[in-house]
Motif scaffolding. Sequence first.
Motif, PDB file in Angstrom:
ATOM      1  N   ILE A  93     -10.988 -33.210   2.016  1.00 31.37           N
ATOM      2  CA  ILE A  93     -10.871 -34.520   1.356  1.00 31.37           C
ATOM      3  C   ILE A  93     -11.153 -34.358  -0.149  1.00 31.37           C
ATOM      4  CG2 ILE A  93     -11.948 -36.830   1.176  1.00 31.37           C
ATOM      5  CD1 ILE A  93     -12.479 -36.520   4.311  1.00 31.37           C
ATOM      6  N   LEU A  94     -12.116 -33.505  -0.458  1.00 31.32           N
ATOM      7  CA  LEU A  94     -12.489 -33.302  -1.861  1.00 31.32           C
ATOM      8  C   LEU A  94     -11.548 -32.333  -2.577  1.00 31.32           C
ATOM      9  CD1 LEU A  94     -16.345 -33.075  -1.308  1.00 31.32           C
ATOM     10  CD2 LEU A  94     -15.168 -34.886  -2.585  1.00 31.32           C
ATOM     11  N   ASN A  95     -10.762 -31.578  -1.814  1.00 31.05           N
ATOM     12  CA  ASN A  95      -9.895 -30.548  -2.398  1.00 31.05           C
ATOM     13  C   ASN A  95      -8.506 -30.581  -1.767  1.00 31.05           C
ATOM     14  OD1 ASN A  95     -11.819 -28.686  -4.062  1.00 31.05           O
ATOM     15  ND2 ASN A  95     -12.902 -29.078  -2.137  1.00 31.05           N
ATOM     16  N   PRO A  96      -7.760 -31.677  -2.002  1.00 32.56           N
ATOM     17  CA  PRO A  96      -6.476 -31.816  -1.308  1.00 32.56           C
ATOM     18  C   PRO A  96      -5.501 -30.685  -1.591  1.00 32.56           C
ATOM     19  CG  PRO A  96      -6.773 -33.516  -3.014  1.00 32.56           C
ATOM     20  CD  PRO A  96      -8.081 -32.817  -2.869  1.00 32.56           C
ATOM     21  N   ASN A  97      -5.629 -30.028  -2.751  1.00 35.29           N
ATOM     22  CA  ASN A  97      -4.654 -28.987  -3.083  1.00 35.29           C
ATOM     23  C   ASN A  97      -5.101 -27.581  -2.710  1.00 35.29           C
ATOM     24  OD1 ASN A  97      -2.953 -30.968  -4.129  1.00 35.29           O
ATOM     25  ND2 ASN A  97      -4.136 -30.972  -6.054  1.00 35.29           N
ATOM     26  N   LYS A  98      -6.262 -27.477  -2.111  1.00 40.55           N
ATOM     27  CA  LYS A  98      -6.727 -26.143  -1.708  1.00 40.55           C
ATOM     28  C   LYS A  98      -6.493 -25.935  -0.220  1.00 40.55           C
ATOM     29  CE  LYS A  98     -10.547 -26.131  -5.044  1.00 40.55           C
ATOM     30  NZ  LYS A  98     -10.242 -25.276  -6.147  1.00 40.55           N
ATOM     31  N   ILE A  99      -6.466 -24.670   0.162  1.00 40.75           N
ATOM     32  CA  ILE A  99      -6.394 -24.346   1.591  1.00 40.75           C
ATOM     33  C   ILE A  99      -7.828 -24.332   2.123  1.00 40.75           C
ATOM     34  CG2 ILE A  99      -5.868 -22.496   3.241  1.00 40.75           C
ATOM     35  CD1 ILE A  99      -3.524 -21.733   1.385  1.00 40.75           C
ATOM     36  N   VAL A 100      -8.053 -25.092   3.208  1.00 40.56           N
ATOM     37  CA  VAL A 100      -9.378 -25.086   3.853  1.00 40.56           C
ATOM     38  C   VAL A 100      -9.182 -24.583   5.283  1.00 40.56           C
ATOM     39  CG1 VAL A 100     -11.376 -26.468   4.569  1.00 40.56           C
ATOM     40  CG2 VAL A 100     -10.172 -27.034   2.435  1.00 40.56           C
ATOM     41  N   VAL A 101      -9.887 -23.518   5.625  1.00 38.15           N
ATOM     42  CA  VAL A 101      -9.790 -22.989   6.994  1.00 38.15           C
ATOM     43  C   VAL A 101     -11.156 -23.050   7.661  1.00 38.15           C
ATOM     44  CG1 VAL A 101      -7.751 -21.509   6.723  1.00 38.15           C
ATOM     45  CG2 VAL A 101     -10.003 -20.602   6.116  1.00 38.15           C
ATOM     46  N   LEU A 102     -11.086 -23.179   9.001  1.00 34.94           N
ATOM     47  CA  LEU A 102     -12.284 -23.280   9.844  1.00 34.94           C
ATOM     48  C   LEU A 102     -12.126 -22.202  10.917  1.00 34.94           C
ATOM     49  CD1 LEU A 102     -14.698 -25.226  10.813  1.00 34.94           C
ATOM     50  CD2 LEU A 102     -12.970 -26.460  12.110  1.00 34.94           C
ATOM     51  N   PRO A 103     -13.113 -21.332  11.128  1.00 37.82           N
ATOM     52  CA  PRO A 103     -12.916 -20.228  12.080  1.00 37.82           C
ATOM     53  C   PRO A 103     -12.505 -20.681  13.480  1.00 37.82           C
ATOM     54  CG  PRO A 103     -14.900 -19.858  10.785  1.00 37.82           C
ATOM     55  CD  PRO A 103     -14.400 -21.218  10.410  1.00 37.82           C
ATOM     56  N   ASP A 104     -13.060 -21.797  13.971  1.00 36.40           N
ATOM     57  CA  ASP A 104     -12.678 -22.299  15.300  1.00 36.40           C
ATOM     58  C   ASP A 104     -12.363 -23.782  15.190  1.00 36.40           C
ATOM     59  OD1 ASP A 104     -12.676 -23.351  17.979  1.00 36.40           O
ATOM     60  OD2 ASP A 104     -13.625 -21.479  18.615  1.00 36.40           O
ATOM     61  N   GLN A 325      -7.193 -40.171   1.099  1.00 36.48           N
ATOM     62  CA  GLN A 325      -7.488 -40.936  -0.125  1.00 36.48           C
ATOM     63  C   GLN A 325      -8.577 -41.979   0.106  1.00 36.48           C
ATOM     64  OE1 GLN A 325      -3.566 -42.215  -1.225  1.00 36.48           O
ATOM     65  NE2 GLN A 325      -3.025 -40.184  -1.966  1.00 36.48           N
ATOM     66  N   ARG A 326      -8.507 -42.671   1.253  1.00 40.72           N
ATOM     67  CA  ARG A 326      -9.524 -43.716   1.517  1.00 40.72           C
ATOM     68  C   ARG A 326     -10.886 -43.097   1.833  1.00 40.72           C
ATOM     69  NH1 ARG A 326      -8.497 -46.962   5.990  1.00 40.72           N
ATOM     70  NH2 ARG A 326      -6.774 -45.684   6.709  1.00 40.72           N
ATOM     71  N   ALA A 327     -10.882 -41.904   2.422  1.00 39.72           N
ATOM     72  CA  ALA A 327     -12.153 -41.257   2.781  1.00 39.72           C
ATOM     73  C   ALA A 327     -12.852 -40.655   1.559  1.00 39.72           C
ATOM     74  CB  ALA A 327     -11.897 -40.163   3.814  1.00 39.72           C
ATOM     75  N   ARG A 328     -12.090 -40.421   0.507  1.00 44.71           N
ATOM     76  CA  ARG A 328     -12.663 -39.750  -0.658  1.00 44.71           C
ATOM     77  C   ARG A 328     -13.667 -40.639  -1.401  1.00 44.71           C
ATOM     78  NH1 ARG A 328     -10.370 -35.312  -4.226  1.00 44.71           N
ATOM     79  NH2 ARG A 328     -11.722 -35.439  -6.037  1.00 44.71           N
ATOM     80  N   LEU A 329     -13.343 -41.916  -1.504  1.00 45.26           N
ATOM     81  CA  LEU A 329     -14.176 -42.832  -2.296  1.00 45.26           C
ATOM     82  C   LEU A 329     -15.630 -42.890  -1.808  1.00 45.26           C
ATOM     83  CD1 LEU A 329     -13.896 -44.798  -4.729  1.00 45.26           C
ATOM     84  CD2 LEU A 329     -13.675 -46.622  -3.019  1.00 45.26           C
ATOM     85  N   PRO A 330     -15.867 -43.142  -0.482  1.00 49.77           N
ATOM     86  CA  PRO A 330     -17.267 -43.182  -0.039  1.00 49.77           C
ATOM     87  C   PRO A 330     -17.993 -41.841  -0.162  1.00 49.77           C
ATOM     88  CG  PRO A 330     -15.763 -43.442   1.842  1.00 49.77           C
ATOM     89  CD  PRO A 330     -14.928 -43.531   0.605  1.00 49.77           C
ATOM     90  N   ILE A 331     -17.245 -40.738  -0.134  1.00 47.03           N
ATOM     91  CA  ILE A 331     -17.908 -39.426  -0.332  1.00 47.03           C
ATOM     92  C   ILE A 331     -18.295 -39.287  -1.805  1.00 47.03           C
ATOM     93  CG2 ILE A 331     -17.647 -36.919  -0.224  1.00 47.03           C
ATOM     94  CD1 ILE A 331     -15.597 -37.313   2.025  1.00 47.03           C
TER      95      ILE A 331
END
Length: 341
Positions: A93-104, A325-331
């Motif tokens: 949410i904070l980095n829409p243009n980056k790749i975010v991966v999660l091991p599982d 976009q909506r989740a970004r504001l409260p964070i």
Amino acid sequence: MNEVQDSKPSGLDRCAGGQSLAPAQAHSLALEIRALKQRLNAVILAHNYQVPEIQDVADYVGDSLGLSQQAAATPADVIVFCGVHFMAETAKILNPNKIVVLPDKDAGCSLEESCPPDQLAALQRTNPNFYTVTYINCSAAVKALSDVICTSGNAVKIVEASPKEKDLLFVPDENLGAWVMEQTNRPMTLWKGNCYAHVEFRRDSLLRMRQRYPDAKVVVHPESLREVRDLGDAVCSTEKMISYCKTSPARQFIIVTESGIVHRLRKECPGKEFLCAPVFDAMRLPTDNCRCCECKYMKMNTLEKVRDCMKHLAPRIELPDDIRQRARLPIERMLEISARP
Ligand code: 13P
Ligand code: SF4
């Protein structure tokens, strides 16, 4: 069996924090991961509950607040998030243009599961004056319905900063919410969710442990039940547990949270002893075996899966634009309030 013998867990001060891979295998995987990290310009963020060998390859290890702050500030192109799904989603949410991966990709959270967005929206419709303060342990869709996000590290500050004329709705952890109400004297409507792992701690087994180690300080995570929190010398987030144990003159600590944190505690507080408080076993009976608290979701990540997610850049976190976009504001609101002196 008397009370003290009953409470004696075998090798209590030795359990938790142990390596789950052979050292040679961990070493060769760590080398591969470091090479991939350089090639991808990646950053590895790990939660305090991750297995030791993951913590040891991470660039940053911390609590949910610290991890969000790191995710907000990183210049890396790829974020390898070693934690659970909602944490990686927050990074995306904070980095829409980056790749975010999660091991599982299945590393979930019982709190997230307890709060479906449609049910939250229905409750919100019952009171137009609700101001929704949402624990970060929830889905992006729930964040999108929230006014402000909090973590266990800043929940008191966030609630104190919430508009006085509003009716506060705290979701989804009723135990954290109850603790925040005690700290702030602010009434709140509480969502009935909980952390399946922390609610397994019990007052009677903690009392027996205190009896056995009378000089130990008791350090409790606020997701625990009130009967357990009330026995704590400190009630705080995992990161604050580390600073509390570092600065306390005590030499022995009973840690009432997921046992992965003990790895950092032992590394960063040499000469001090950390004892994991026991939980009930699956039969809800005390046993003589190790009864450390382990979050089954946090423990889905392994060093091999970290290597594989970097190699394949998958599983990847993707979110619909409107929710993101909506989740970004409260964070962002949370990060701004947290940064206030
Ligand atoms: P912290 O933010 O205190 O690390 O807590 C995260 C969590 O999931 C606790 O169960
Ligand atoms: Fe969720 Fe509990 Fe696991 Fe934390 S320990 S990730 S709150 S299930």
